[in-house]
Motif scaffolding. Structure first.
Motif, mmCIF file in Angstrom:
data_model
loop_
_atom_site.group_PDB
_atom_site.id
_atom_site.type_symbol
_atom_site.label_atom_id
_atom_site.label_comp_id
_atom_site.label_asym_id
_atom_site.label_seq_id
_atom_site.Cartn_x
_atom_site.Cartn_y
_atom_site.Cartn_z
ATOM 1 N N ARG A 2 0.850 -1.183 0.000
ATOM 2 C CA ARG A 2 0.000 0.000 0.000
ATOM 3 C C ARG A 2 0.891 1.241 0.000
ATOM 4 N NH1 ARG A 2 0.742 2.401 4.669
ATOM 5 N NH2 ARG A 2 0.896 1.273 6.627
ATOM 6 N N ALA A 3 0.286 2.354 -0.292
ATOM 7 C CA ALA A 3 1.021 3.622 -0.288
ATOM 8 C C ALA A 3 1.353 4.023 1.147
ATOM 9 C CB ALA A 3 0.175 4.703 -0.952
ATOM 10 N N LEU A 4 2.323 4.906 1.280
ATOM 11 C CA LEU A 4 2.651 5.456 2.590
ATOM 12 C C LEU A 4 1.481 6.284 3.101
ATOM 13 C CD1 LEU A 4 6.280 6.690 1.827
ATOM 14 C CD2 LEU A 4 5.636 4.690 3.178
ATOM 15 N N ASN A 5 1.273 6.273 4.417
ATOM 16 C CA ASN A 5 0.219 7.098 4.997
ATOM 17 C C ASN A 5 0.736 7.787 6.256
ATOM 18 O OD1 ASN A 5 -0.087 5.312 7.224
ATOM 19 N ND2 ASN A 5 -1.527 4.062 6.088
ATOM 20 N N ASN A 6 -0.128 8.535 6.915
ATOM 21 C CA ASN A 6 0.290 9.321 8.084
ATOM 22 C C ASN A 6 0.888 8.476 9.194
ATOM 23 O OD1 ASN A 6 -0.397 11.820 7.047
ATOM 24 N ND2 ASN A 6 -2.511 11.638 7.706
ATOM 25 N N SER A 7 0.324 7.311 9.454
ATOM 26 C CA SER A 7 0.875 6.489 10.531
ATOM 27 C C SER A 7 2.301 6.050 10.212
ATOM 28 C CB SER A 7 -0.018 5.282 10.813
ATOM 29 O OG SER A 7 -0.042 4.407 9.704
ATOM 30 N N LEU A 72 4.303 -2.552 3.506
ATOM 31 C CA LEU A 72 4.511 -3.811 2.783
ATOM 32 C C LEU A 72 3.421 -4.829 3.084
ATOM 33 C CD1 LEU A 72 8.387 -4.237 3.040
ATOM 34 C CD2 LEU A 72 7.027 -3.246 1.192
ATOM 35 N N GLU A 73 2.545 -4.486 4.038
ATOM 36 C CA GLU A 73 1.421 -5.335 4.434
ATOM 37 C C GLU A 73 1.882 -6.748 4.783
ATOM 38 O OE1 GLU A 73 -1.228 -4.568 1.044
ATOM 39 O OE2 GLU A 73 -2.353 -3.216 2.365
ATOM 40 N N MET A 74 2.885 -6.788 5.655
ATOM 41 C CA MET A 74 3.443 -8.034 6.153
ATOM 42 C C MET A 74 3.565 -7.919 7.666
ATOM 43 S SD MET A 74 6.645 -8.317 3.454
ATOM 44 C CE MET A 74 7.159 -9.976 3.881
ATOM 45 N N THR A 75 3.557 -9.046 8.342
ATOM 46 C CA THR A 75 3.829 -8.993 9.774
ATOM 47 C C THR A 75 5.322 -8.757 9.965
ATOM 48 O OG1 THR A 75 4.298 -11.362 9.997
ATOM 49 C CG2 THR A 75 1.974 -10.667 10.231
ATOM 50 N N THR A 76 5.693 -8.336 11.160
ATOM 51 C CA THR A 76 7.112 -8.133 11.423
ATOM 52 C C THR A 76 7.870 -9.459 11.305
ATOM 53 O OG1 THR A 76 6.743 -8.334 13.813
ATOM 54 C CG2 THR A 76 6.786 -6.104 12.886
ATOM 55 N N GLU A 77 7.219 -10.560 11.663
ATOM 56 C CA GLU A 77 7.848 -11.877 11.556
ATOM 57 C C GLU A 77 8.072 -12.251 10.094
ATOM 58 O OE1 GLU A 77 5.023 -11.292 13.376
ATOM 59 O OE2 GLU A 77 5.907 -11.361 15.373
ATOM 60 N N GLU A 78 7.072 -12.019 9.245
ATOM 61 C CA GLU A 78 7.220 -12.302 7.814
ATOM 62 C C GLU A 78 8.331 -11.456 7.210
ATOM 63 O OE1 GLU A 78 2.639 -13.408 6.508
ATOM 64 O OE2 GLU A 78 3.227 -11.295 6.684
ATOM 65 N N LEU A 79 8.371 -10.209 7.614
ATOM 66 C CA LEU A 79 9.385 -9.297 7.091
ATOM 67 C C LEU A 79 10.789 -9.726 7.512
ATOM 68 C CD1 LEU A 79 9.649 -6.815 5.364
ATOM 69 C CD2 LEU A 79 9.244 -5.426 7.364
ATOM 70 N N ALA A 80 10.935 -10.176 8.739
ATOM 71 C CA ALA A 80 12.241 -10.632 9.224
ATOM 72 C C ALA A 80 12.761 -11.812 8.407
ATOM 73 C CB ALA A 80 12.152 -11.013 10.703
ATOM 74 N N LEU A 81 11.847 -12.636 7.892
ATOM 75 C CA LEU A 81 12.241 -13.833 7.150
ATOM 76 C C LEU A 81 12.214 -13.637 5.636
ATOM 77 C CD1 LEU A 81 10.306 -16.451 9.311
ATOM 78 C CD2 LEU A 81 12.749 -15.861 9.413
ATOM 79 N N ALA A 82 11.821 -12.458 5.180
ATOM 80 C CA ALA A 82 11.677 -12.199 3.742
ATOM 81 C C ALA A 82 13.037 -12.064 3.059
ATOM 82 C CB ALA A 82 10.853 -10.929 3.526
ATOM 83 N N ASP A 83 13.024 -12.267 1.763
ATOM 84 C CA ASP A 83 14.224 -12.096 0.951
ATOM 85 C C ASP A 83 14.599 -10.615 0.939
ATOM 86 O OD1 ASP A 83 15.320 -11.271 -1.872
ATOM 87 O OD2 ASP A 83 15.808 -13.402 -1.644
ATOM 88 N N PRO A 84 15.835 -10.274 1.289
ATOM 89 C CA PRO A 84 16.221 -8.857 1.376
ATOM 90 C C PRO A 84 16.159 -8.118 0.038
ATOM 91 C CG PRO A 84 18.118 -10.275 1.785
ATOM 92 C CD PRO A 84 16.927 -11.161 1.692
ATOM 93 N N VAL A 85 16.516 -8.775 -1.039
ATOM 94 C CA VAL A 85 16.470 -8.124 -2.350
ATOM 95 C C VAL A 85 15.024 -7.807 -2.725
ATOM 96 C CG1 VAL A 85 16.972 -8.391 -4.812
ATOM 97 C CG2 VAL A 85 18.630 -9.176 -3.109
ATOM 98 N N THR A 87 12.581 -7.391 -0.652
ATOM 99 C CA THR A 87 12.105 -6.361 0.270
ATOM 100 C C THR A 87 12.506 -4.977 -0.216
ATOM 101 O OG1 THR A 87 12.224 -7.896 2.129
ATOM 102 C CG2 THR A 87 12.154 -5.549 2.661
ATOM 103 N N ILE A 88 13.757 -4.820 -0.606
ATOM 104 C CA ILE A 88 14.224 -3.519 -1.097
ATOM 105 C C ILE A 88 13.482 -3.137 -2.374
ATOM 106 C CG2 ILE A 88 16.209 -2.291 -2.067
ATOM 107 C CD1 ILE A 88 17.916 -3.787 0.039
ATOM 108 N N GLU A 89 13.261 -4.096 -3.262
ATOM 109 C CA GLU A 89 12.512 -3.811 -4.491
ATOM 110 C C GLU A 89 11.094 -3.339 -4.166
ATOM 111 O OE1 GLU A 89 12.832 -7.436 -6.731
ATOM 112 O OE2 GLU A 89 14.870 -6.963 -7.424
ATOM 113 N N LYS A 90 10.463 -3.977 -3.193
ATOM 114 C CA LYS A 90 9.107 -3.581 -2.796
ATOM 115 C C LYS A 90 9.101 -2.173 -2.197
ATOM 116 C CE LYS A 90 7.326 -8.222 -2.001
ATOM 117 N NZ LYS A 90 6.851 -9.194 -1.000
ATOM 118 N N VAL A 91 10.097 -1.885 -1.368
ATOM 119 C CA VAL A 91 10.179 -0.553 -0.762
ATOM 120 C C VAL A 91 10.310 0.496 -1.859
ATOM 121 C CG1 VAL A 91 11.624 0.967 0.653
ATOM 122 C CG2 VAL A 91 11.036 -1.319 1.470
ATOM 123 N N MET A 92 11.101 0.193 -2.878
ATOM 124 C CA MET A 92 11.306 1.137 -3.977
ATOM 125 C C MET A 92 10.017 1.368 -4.770
ATOM 126 S SD MET A 92 14.372 2.109 -3.613
ATOM 127 C CE MET A 92 14.654 2.964 -5.149
#
Length: 114
Positions: A2-7, A72-85, A87-92
């Protein structure tokens, strides 16, 4: 995703303070405000690696996961185990350069008032 928001803005400010990179984020914000054309990919990577590096040094890894888990609409646990490349692509993909400029300018202004 999702897009960035105020929170996300407040989560980001908490992350920046916990990771002790307030000055670095202000510096990055000034650089994007002074340049009419900026390489979005390069800027995004600069921000990501600044945060990752600081989080590793200041034990702020969980704060990074908490900040990124929303957009990224993921739990912190999912994010910790996600592929770093991936993750960075999604952030971009989350925001274009104009939205990043607005986001970081807002964050820098919030940090000034604290």
């Amino acid at each position: 995703m999702r897009a960035l928001n105020n929170s996300d803005l407040f989560a980001f400010v908490r992350l920046v303070k916990q990771a002790k990179i307030t000055d670095k984020i202000k510096e990055l914000t000034l650089s994007i405000n002074n340049i009419n054309e900026i390489n979005t990919e390069s800027f995004g990577y600069d921000v990501m690696f600044t945060i990752i590096e600081a989080a590793a040094e200041n034990e702020s890894e969980q704060a990074v996961y908490e900040f990124l888990s929303g957009p990224l609409e993921m739990t912190t646990e999912e994010l910790a185990l996600a592929d770093p490349v991936e993750t960075i692509e999604k952030v971009m993909q989350i925001a274009d350069v104009e939205k990043w400029k607005t986001f970081f300018t807002s964050a820098a202004n919030l940090m000034k008032s604290k």
